[in-house]
Design a protein around this motif. Structure first.
Motif, mmCIF file in Angstrom:
data_model
loop_
_atom_site.group_PDB
_atom_site.id
_atom_site.type_symbol
_atom_site.label_atom_id
_atom_site.label_comp_id
_atom_site.label_asym_id
_atom_site.label_seq_id
_atom_site.Cartn_x
_atom_site.Cartn_y
_atom_site.Cartn_z
ATOM 1 N N UNK A 58 68.287 -2.022 23.724
ATOM 2 C CA UNK A 58 68.984 -0.820 24.174
ATOM 3 C C UNK A 58 69.468 0.005 22.987
ATOM 4 N N UNK A 59 69.970 -0.675 21.962
ATOM 5 C CA UNK A 59 70.382 0.042 20.751
ATOM 6 C C UNK A 59 69.183 0.664 20.058
ATOM 7 N N UNK A 60 68.044 -0.035 20.057
ATOM 8 C CA UNK A 60 66.834 0.526 19.447
ATOM 9 C C UNK A 60 66.372 1.771 20.198
ATOM 10 N N UNK A 61 66.445 1.722 21.527
ATOM 11 C CA UNK A 61 66.081 2.912 22.305
ATOM 12 C C UNK A 61 66.969 4.088 21.901
ATOM 13 N N UNK A 62 68.229 3.792 21.642
ATOM 14 C CA UNK A 62 69.153 4.845 21.266
ATOM 15 C C UNK A 62 68.978 5.360 19.856
ATOM 16 N N UNK A 63 68.588 4.474 18.913
ATOM 17 C CA UNK A 63 68.616 4.918 17.519
ATOM 18 C C UNK A 63 67.270 4.975 16.802
ATOM 19 N N UNK A 64 66.178 4.520 17.424
ATOM 20 C CA UNK A 64 64.897 4.570 16.715
ATOM 21 C C UNK A 64 64.466 6.013 16.464
ATOM 22 N N UNK A 100 57.356 13.940 25.253
ATOM 23 C CA UNK A 100 58.415 13.773 26.251
ATOM 24 C C UNK A 100 57.862 13.186 27.546
ATOM 25 N N UNK A 101 56.624 13.524 27.874
ATOM 26 C CA UNK A 101 55.980 12.965 29.070
ATOM 27 C C UNK A 101 55.818 11.450 28.917
ATOM 28 N N UNK A 102 55.452 11.014 27.701
ATOM 29 C CA UNK A 102 55.315 9.582 27.449
ATOM 30 C C UNK A 102 56.659 8.884 27.623
ATOM 31 N N UNK A 103 57.741 9.511 27.173
ATOM 32 C CA UNK A 103 59.076 8.943 27.381
ATOM 33 C C UNK A 103 59.388 8.823 28.869
ATOM 34 N N UNK A 108 58.163 -0.182 30.017
ATOM 35 C CA UNK A 108 58.748 -1.365 29.396
ATOM 36 C C UNK A 108 59.694 -0.921 28.277
ATOM 37 N N UNK A 109 60.641 -1.767 27.881
ATOM 38 C CA UNK A 109 61.511 -1.402 26.754
ATOM 39 C C UNK A 109 60.722 -1.107 25.491
ATOM 40 N N UNK A 110 59.672 -1.912 25.249
ATOM 41 C CA UNK A 110 58.863 -1.711 24.043
ATOM 42 C C UNK A 110 58.168 -0.354 24.059
ATOM 43 N N UNK A 111 57.637 0.026 25.217
ATOM 44 C CA UNK A 111 56.972 1.322 25.338
ATOM 45 C C UNK A 111 57.968 2.460 25.133
ATOM 46 N N UNK A 113 60.692 2.358 23.300
ATOM 47 C CA UNK A 113 61.032 2.411 21.875
ATOM 48 C C UNK A 113 59.945 3.141 21.093
ATOM 49 N N UNK A 114 58.682 2.828 21.392
ATOM 50 C CA UNK A 114 57.567 3.506 20.714
ATOM 51 C C UNK A 114 57.575 5.001 21.036
ATOM 52 N N UNK A 115 57.816 5.339 22.306
ATOM 53 C CA UNK A 115 57.831 6.751 22.700
ATOM 54 C C UNK A 115 58.950 7.508 21.987
ATOM 55 N N UNK A 116 60.119 6.875 21.855
ATOM 56 C CA UNK A 116 61.218 7.515 21.133
ATOM 57 C C UNK A 116 60.873 7.690 19.652
ATOM 58 N N UNK A 117 60.169 6.710 19.091
ATOM 59 C CA UNK A 117 59.773 6.823 17.686
ATOM 60 C C UNK A 117 58.805 7.990 17.485
#
Length: 507
Positions: A58-64, A100-103, A108-111, A113-117
């Protein structure tokens, strides 16, 4: 500050037709980024419930997003100086909308995180390009101050629009819809920007040094990752090794810039005390505010039980204060002084955060709303004036690189703040006493506790939620206290470091 332009050129620049229309397009890009940042916080409880991330994920989703954007801002700002700021802005806006569409459809959480990156890669092109174009559109100092104020006010307005629109969408659609609101903004920006934005670039840019690009990326991400891991899990050999690699890469980056004929980032910019002080103030201010920004929506929704739209409306005072202050900040800095406006604004934010240490589960909105208004006013004054100082400290040819340094400080502060203050909240939260039979996920995040309580017997579920909410508020209050100390210390430093700094009055 002496203008780098010849008088004739300055006069032509001041009278450039269509500059205010072009500014309207630029602030759409700012709106795009601001809305995205705020809706993520609002959607976090829903993402937590649907994707079931661990506390660390959850923190990675927020800060990646902040990690990646911080690592690439200098490179993208320098690239815009070379290939054209209009080109990189419009290309980045198109990519931002598509990703943004990918987000929105992450499963999944991993997906996620990648989308945010990936969104961070696109976002790194936007903010430096907008500020650099403002520097090249407005050479009259007073007009430029107003333009920067409008730029900052739009970012603040985005923090208000995002939660309101996002709250409406969350109450009627699934959480992914909050990311799709980027698409119409992106479309308008690109279509109108093609026709109205002038192209600008450094006429003698030199080559874009890919080695420097990689060094800055590895350096920033390595150091921030190490700080995050050390704060979350304590000192360990892997995180220390990554941190050492990052520090070595940054050291190599600085040395390389000092030897290149046309560096990616001219390190001589930091010899200007006003430039360095403004950058440092931005970094520490965002670091201190990150706990409030990231966890406020969870407090309003999961602790006080407000709906998404109501939670979004509750955050409006901060944006209103920032908009109002941003529009008059340049005038205030010229009437009083740069250091008085910046230091005063930061002190006000620090005192407001100190007031929020008394938060509990039943705190009335009057206290919270008043504190948020003060936070907005103080931040609006400070950020607008520091942006003006940074832009007016450099020749227009280096506006992209200088803007990127400013934005890097902002994003680096956000990443470090979420890592450090987020770790405080999470660390305190995990220690709450839970009734027998509580799933382990309840200790990972407050969203996890809400979900776990729904599947437990009524009495046990209520006991779990009560303990979890009390513990979350305790962690949030501690983070507010740390943020207050950071802001008040930064205000004191700004008072001394920004002495004798003045905004330009003539082109």
């Amino acid at each position: 500050m002496t203008s780098t332009l010849q008088p004739a050129t300055a006069t032509e620049a001041v009278k450039r037709p269509g500059r205010w229309t072009a500014l309207a397009v630029l602030v759409l890009a700012v709106l795009l980024v601001a809305v995205d940042a705020t809706v993520l916080g609002l959607a976090t409880p829903y993402i937590s419930e649907d994707l079931n991330p661990t506390g660390t994920q959850l923190l990675w989703i927020g800060d990646v997003y902040s990690f990646v954007i911080a690592g690439l801002l200098v490179s993208m700002g320098s690239l815009g100086d070379r290939i054209g700021r209009k080109r990189i802005l419009l290309g980045g806006a198109t990519a931002f909308g598509a990703i943004s569409v990918l987000n929105a459809y992450a499963t999944t959480p991993e997906m996620m995180i990648v989308a945010r990156a990936l969104l961070g890669v696109a976002g790194a092109t936007l903010m430096p390009a907008t500020l650099a174009l403002i520097r090249n559109l407005f050479h009259d100092p007073r007009e430029r101050s107003l333009a920067i104020g409008i730029w900052g006010a739009t970012a603040s307005a985005g923090t208000a629009v995002g939660p309101i629109v996002g709250g409406f969408l969350l109450e009627h659609f699934w959480w992914g819809s909050v990311f799709l609101i980027n698409l119409p903004v992106m479309a308008v920006l690109v279509v109108v920007g093609i026709r109205t934005l002038p192209e600008s670039r450094n006429p003698n840019p030199g080559p874009w040094d890919l080695t420097s690009v990689m060094l800055s990326l590895v350096g920033v991400i390595g150091v921030v990752y190490a700080v995050k891991e050390a704060a979350t899990h304590g000192l360990a050999l892997p995180s220390l090794a990554v941190g050492a690699l990052g520090a070595a890469a940054l050291t190599w980056f600085v040395r390389r810039q000092l030897t290149l004929a046309t560096p990616l980032l001219d390190m001589r910019l930091f010899r200007n005390r006003g430039f360095s002080a403004a950058v440092l103030a931005d970094l520490l201010t965002i670091l201190g505010l990150s706990g409030l920004v990231f966890f406020l929506s969870q407090y309003l929704q999961l602790v006080q039980g407000r709906g998404p739209l109501e939670a979004g409306l509750a955050e409006v005072p901060a944006a209103v204060g920032a908009v109002a202050a941003g529009l008059v900040a340049g005038r205030a800095a010229r009437r009083f002084s740069v250091r008085a406006v910046v230091a005063g604004g930061l002190a006000a934010v620090g005192l407001a955060l100190a007031a929020l240490t008394v938060l509990d589960r039943s705190t009335g909105y009057g206290v919270l709303g008043a504190a948020l208004l003060v936070v907005g006013v103080g931040a609006g004054f400070s950020f607008t004036v520091t942006a003006d100082v940074i832009l007016s400290s450099v020749p227009k040819e280096q506006a992209g690189a200088a803007s990127a340094v400013s934005e890097t400080a902002y994003e680096l502060g956000a990443a470090l703040g979420i890592a450090l203050l987020g770790t405080i909240v999470t660390g305190v939260y995990r220690g709450f006493p839970a009734p027998a039979g509580t799933p382990s996920g309840a200790h990972e995040s407050l969203g996890g506790a809400v979900e776990a309580a729904a599947g437990m017997p009524t009495a046990a579920g209520r006991e779990l939620l009560s303990a979890a909410r009390d513990s979350f508020v305790d962690g949030l209050s501690l983070a507010m206290g740390v943020g207050a100390v950071v802001l008040l210390t930064t205000a004191t430093a700004a008072w001394f470091l920004l002495r004798n700094q003045h905004l330009e009055t003539h082109p």
